[in-house]
Design an enzyme around this catalytic site. Structure first.
Site, PDB file in Angstrom:
ATOM      1  N   HIS A 197      -6.325  -3.322  -1.188  1.00 34.39           N
ATOM      2  CA  HIS A 197      -5.605  -4.173  -0.241  1.00 34.39           C
ATOM      3  C   HIS A 197      -6.451  -5.370   0.165  1.00 34.39           C
ATOM      4  O   HIS A 197      -7.509  -5.211   0.749  1.00 34.39           O
ATOM      5  CB  HIS A 197      -5.236  -3.350   1.002  1.00 34.39           C
ATOM      6  CG  HIS A 197      -4.581  -4.146   2.081  1.00 34.39           C
ATOM      7  ND1 HIS A 197      -3.214  -4.145   2.285  1.00 34.39           N
ATOM      8  CD2 HIS A 197      -5.092  -4.980   3.008  1.00 34.39           C
ATOM      9  CE1 HIS A 197      -2.921  -4.948   3.289  1.00 34.39           C
ATOM     10  NE2 HIS A 197      -4.054  -5.459   3.750  1.00 34.39           N
ATOM     11  N   HIS A 257       3.687 -12.825  -8.474  1.00 33.66           N
ATOM     12  CA  HIS A 257       5.064 -12.763  -8.944  1.00 33.66           C
ATOM     13  C   HIS A 257       5.085 -13.101 -10.436  1.00 33.66           C
ATOM     14  O   HIS A 257       4.431 -14.059 -10.866  1.00 33.66           O
ATOM     15  CB  HIS A 257       5.937 -13.805  -8.221  1.00 33.66           C
ATOM     16  CG  HIS A 257       6.078 -13.565  -6.749  1.00 33.66           C
ATOM     17  ND1 HIS A 257       7.177 -12.941  -6.209  1.00 33.66           N
ATOM     18  CD2 HIS A 257       5.261 -13.858  -5.710  1.00 33.66           C
ATOM     19  CE1 HIS A 257       7.028 -12.872  -4.892  1.00 33.66           C
ATOM     20  NE2 HIS A 257       5.873 -13.421  -4.557  1.00 33.66           N
ATOM     21  N   ASP A 288      10.663  -6.541  -8.436  1.00 34.25           N
ATOM     22  CA  ASP A 288      10.884  -7.063  -7.083  1.00 34.25           C
ATOM     23  C   ASP A 288      12.256  -6.604  -6.600  1.00 34.25           C
ATOM     24  O   ASP A 288      13.230  -6.603  -7.350  1.00 34.25           O
ATOM     25  CB  ASP A 288      10.807  -8.596  -7.078  1.00 34.25           C
ATOM     26  CG  ASP A 288      10.659  -9.154  -5.662  1.00 34.25           C
ATOM     27  OD1 ASP A 288       9.568  -9.663  -5.345  1.00 34.25           O
ATOM     28  OD2 ASP A 288      11.637  -9.079  -4.881  1.00 34.25           O
ATOM     29  N   HIS A 319      -0.378  -8.566   1.391  1.00 29.25           N
ATOM     30  CA  HIS A 319      -1.198  -7.789   0.448  1.00 29.25           C
ATOM     31  C   HIS A 319      -1.055  -8.580  -0.846  1.00 29.25           C
ATOM     32  O   HIS A 319       0.057  -8.702  -1.377  1.00 29.25           O
ATOM     33  CB  HIS A 319      -0.641  -6.366   0.327  1.00 29.25           C
ATOM     34  CG  HIS A 319      -1.307  -5.495  -0.701  1.00 29.25           C
ATOM     35  ND1 HIS A 319      -1.609  -4.172  -0.469  1.00 29.25           N
ATOM     36  CD2 HIS A 319      -1.680  -5.740  -1.979  1.00 29.25           C
ATOM     37  CE1 HIS A 319      -2.161  -3.634  -1.558  1.00 29.25           C
ATOM     38  NE2 HIS A 319      -2.209  -4.578  -2.495  1.00 29.25           N
ATOM     39  N   HIS A 355      -0.435 -10.388  -4.171  1.00 27.27           N
ATOM     40  CA  HIS A 355       0.404  -9.982  -5.309  1.00 27.27           C
ATOM     41  C   HIS A 355       0.753 -11.209  -6.133  1.00 27.27           C
ATOM     42  O   HIS A 355       0.776 -12.317  -5.620  1.00 27.27           O
ATOM     43  CB  HIS A 355       1.679  -9.282  -4.830  1.00 27.27           C
ATOM     44  CG  HIS A 355       2.453 -10.078  -3.818  1.00 27.27           C
ATOM     45  ND1 HIS A 355       2.082 -10.113  -2.494  1.00 27.27           N
ATOM     46  CD2 HIS A 355       3.531 -10.870  -3.933  1.00 27.27           C
ATOM     47  CE1 HIS A 355       2.922 -10.896  -1.835  1.00 27.27           C
ATOM     48  NE2 HIS A 355       3.813 -11.385  -2.680  1.00 27.27           N
ATOM     49  N   THR A 359       5.345 -13.427   2.621  1.00 31.29           N
ATOM     50  CA  THR A 359       5.935 -12.498   3.590  1.00 31.29           C
ATOM     51  C   THR A 359       5.220 -11.148   3.600  1.00 31.29           C
ATOM     52  O   THR A 359       5.252 -10.444   4.604  1.00 31.29           O
ATOM     53  CB  THR A 359       7.434 -12.249   3.297  1.00 31.29           C
ATOM     54  OG1 THR A 359       7.565 -11.767   1.966  1.00 31.29           O
ATOM     55  CG2 THR A 359       8.253 -13.531   3.466  1.00 31.29           C
ATOM     56  N   GLY A 368       5.396 -19.500   2.110  1.00 28.35           N
ATOM     57  CA  GLY A 368       6.422 -18.499   2.390  1.00 28.35           C
ATOM     58  C   GLY A 368       5.975 -17.080   2.125  1.00 28.35           C
ATOM     59  O   GLY A 368       6.802 -16.197   1.889  1.00 28.35           O
ATOM     60  N   CYS A 383       0.847  -1.202   0.000  1.00 27.31           N
ATOM     61  CA  CYS A 383       0.000   0.000   0.000  1.00 27.31           C
ATOM     62  C   CYS A 383       0.880   1.249   0.000  1.00 27.31           C
ATOM     63  O   CYS A 383       0.574   2.231  -0.684  1.00 27.31           O
ATOM     64  CB  CYS A 383      -0.938   0.013   1.210  1.00 27.31           C
ATOM     65  SG  CYS A 383      -2.360  -1.084   1.046  1.00 27.31           S
ATOM     66  N   ASN A 396       2.089 -16.727  -3.639  1.00 21.24           N
ATOM     67  CA  ASN A 396       2.366 -17.395  -2.377  1.00 21.24           C
ATOM     68  C   ASN A 396       1.201 -17.117  -1.443  1.00 21.24           C
ATOM     69  O   ASN A 396       0.939 -15.970  -1.087  1.00 21.24           O
ATOM     70  CB  ASN A 396       3.675 -16.892  -1.765  1.00 21.24           C
ATOM     71  CG  ASN A 396       4.882 -17.341  -2.561  1.00 21.24           C
ATOM     72  OD1 ASN A 396       4.907 -18.451  -3.089  1.00 21.24           O
ATOM     73  ND2 ASN A 396       5.879 -16.488  -2.662  1.00 21.24           N
TER      74      ASN A 396
HETATM   75  P1  5GP Z   1       5.881 -13.059  -0.910  1.00 19.92           P
HETATM   76  O1  5GP Z   1       6.971 -13.843  -0.250  1.00 19.92           O
HETATM   77  O2  5GP Z   1       4.985 -12.393   0.123  1.00 19.92           O
HETATM   78  O3  5GP Z   1       5.111 -13.820  -1.942  1.00 19.92           O
HETATM   79  O4  5GP Z   1       6.638 -11.938  -1.736  1.00 19.92           O
HETATM   80  C1  5GP Z   1       6.955 -10.673  -1.284  1.00 19.92           C
HETATM   81  C2  5GP Z   1       7.925 -10.105  -2.285  1.00 19.92           C
HETATM   82  O5  5GP Z   1       7.979  -8.710  -2.118  1.00 19.92           O
HETATM   83  C3  5GP Z   1       9.354 -10.641  -2.112  1.00 19.92           C
HETATM   84  O6  5GP Z   1       9.780 -11.257  -3.324  1.00 19.92           O
HETATM   85  C4  5GP Z   1      10.175  -9.392  -1.770  1.00 19.92           C
HETATM   86  O7  5GP Z   1      11.457  -9.393  -2.355  1.00 19.92           O
HETATM   87  C5  5GP Z   1       9.297  -8.269  -2.309  1.00 19.92           C
HETATM   88  N1  5GP Z   1       9.424  -7.029  -1.575  1.00 19.92           N
HETATM   89  C6  5GP Z   1       9.356  -6.857  -0.212  1.00 19.92           C
HETATM   90  N2  5GP Z   1       9.517  -5.571   0.113  1.00 19.92           N
HETATM   91  C7  5GP Z   1       9.672  -4.887  -1.061  1.00 19.92           C
HETATM   92  C8  5GP Z   1       9.873  -3.507  -1.370  1.00 19.92           C
HETATM   93  O8  5GP Z   1       9.954  -2.633  -0.512  1.00 19.92           O
HETATM   94  N3  5GP Z   1       9.988  -3.183  -2.696  1.00 19.92           N
HETATM   95  C9  5GP Z   1       9.905  -4.120  -3.688  1.00 19.92           C
HETATM   96  N4  5GP Z   1      10.034  -3.697  -4.954  1.00 19.92           N
HETATM   97  N5  5GP Z   1       9.709  -5.429  -3.438  1.00 19.92           N
HETATM   98  C10 5GP Z   1       9.604  -5.812  -2.131  1.00 19.92           C
HETATM   99 ZN    ZN Z   2      -1.715  -3.275   1.338  1.00 15.34          ZN
END
Ligand code: 5GP
Ligand code: ZN
Length: 114
Positions: free
Chosen positions: A47, A102, A31, A98, A100, A95, A93, A8, A87
């Protein structure tokens, strides 16, 4: 930070990002820790934490997001193909809570061994 949520805050411009695409419902950014030669994130502006928090309205949103990814792929350098990953929850995994998608490519993708 907006909604106490990294994505957000990125969407609101509070945290800088390399933004490749934007419309009224979504953004596509690079990313920050790429897991492939090309690694983008498609992020809905609305969100919601998890797939299981999707509402009826989000169904249309997500369909349009997938369609936009396909339409933008060539411009993103993904003309040779790409892999989409969501994910969902701890075992996957996740993290950032919100939703998203990949977008991974720029190379031949392998599946990790179990
Ligand atoms: P998840 O593990 O939740 O599927 O993916 C979160 C992704 O967000 C990770 O690949 C991580 O590298 C990316 N990420 C986390 N914080 C930031 C940020 O501040 N900027 C960008 N561009 N990517 C982020
Ligand atoms: Zn959000």
């Amino acid at each position: 930070m907006k909604n106490n949520c990294v994505f957000c805050a990125i969407e609101a411009g509070e945290i800088p990002s390399e933004r490749y695409y934007e419309d009224e419902r979504m953004i596509i950014i690079k990313d920050i820790e790429p897991k492939a030669k090309l690694h983008y994130l498609a992020i809905p502006k609305r969100h919601y934490k998890l797939l299981d928090e999707m509402t009826e309205a989000d169904r249309e949103d997500l369909g349009k997001i997938l369609q936009t990814i396909a339409a933008e792929a060539e411009k993103l350098g993904l003309g040779g193909g790409y892999r989409l990953v969501i994910n969902q929850g701890d075992d996957a995994g996740q993290t950032v809570f919100h939703l998203h998608i990949h977008i991974l490519g720029g190379q031949k993708m392998e599946f990790e061994q179990l």
